[in-house]
Design a protein around this motif. Structure first.
Motif, PDB file in Angstrom:
ATOM      1  N   LEU A  22      19.594 -17.374 -16.562  1.00  0.00           N
ATOM      2  CA  LEU A  22      20.740 -16.562 -16.430  1.00  0.00           C
ATOM      3  C   LEU A  22      21.690 -16.218 -17.645  1.00  0.00           C
ATOM      4  N   GLY A  23      21.786 -17.223 -18.287  1.00  0.00           N
ATOM      5  CA  GLY A  23      22.633 -17.018 -19.863  1.00  0.00           C
ATOM      6  C   GLY A  23      21.831 -15.820 -20.470  1.00  0.00           C
ATOM      7  N   GLY A  24      20.556 -16.002 -20.745  1.00  0.00           N
ATOM      8  CA  GLY A  24      20.019 -14.823 -21.597  1.00  0.00           C
ATOM      9  C   GLY A  24      20.275 -13.421 -20.769  1.00  0.00           C
ATOM     10  N   PHE A  25      20.047 -13.419 -19.312  1.00  0.00           N
ATOM     11  CA  PHE A  25      20.351 -12.342 -18.706  1.00  0.00           C
ATOM     12  C   PHE A  25      21.819 -11.639 -19.083  1.00  0.00           C
ATOM     13  N   ILE A  26      22.808 -12.437 -18.904  1.00  0.00           N
ATOM     14  CA  ILE A  26      24.081 -12.237 -19.433  1.00  0.00           C
ATOM     15  C   ILE A  26      24.190 -11.697 -20.878  1.00  0.00           C
ATOM     16  N   GLY A  27      23.733 -12.530 -21.726  1.00  0.00           N
ATOM     17  CA  GLY A  27      23.815 -12.023 -23.142  1.00  0.00           C
ATOM     18  C   GLY A  27      23.231 -10.711 -23.358  1.00  0.00           C
TER      19      GLY A  27
END
Length: 86
Positions: A22-27
């Motif tokens: 999820l963090g990678g997607f938000i990034g």
């Protein structure tokens, strides 16, 4: 008692994995914004070219590339904090 400990370890692993994804997607979403573009800053490491193993009747291709961004680190930390409170 071994079952309860391994269950918690799997829950922690899955939460950390979800936080990283999820963090990678938000990034990735924040990459083109002006104020939050720093979330997509990171480093990619791994194999540049995949390794091919040709065994005649079977061809196996190995490859691994990992991109760690600020947003994925924040997601991982948040997942650990959530795990502590559950």
């Amino acid at each position: 008692m071994r079952g309860a400990g391994s269950k918690n370890s799997w829950a922690l692993f899955l939460l950390i994995l979800a936080g990283i994804v999820l963090g990678g997607f938000i990034g990735m979403l924040a990459q083109d914004t002006g104020a939050f573009s720093w979330l997509s800053y990171g480093q990619t490491f791994g194999l540049d070219e995949p390794v091919v193993l040709n065994l005649g009747i079977l061809v196996i291709t190995f490859g691994l590339s990992v991109k760690i961004t600020i947003a994925s680190i924040i997601g991982m930390v948040l997942a650990i904090i959530i795990y502590r409170f559950l």
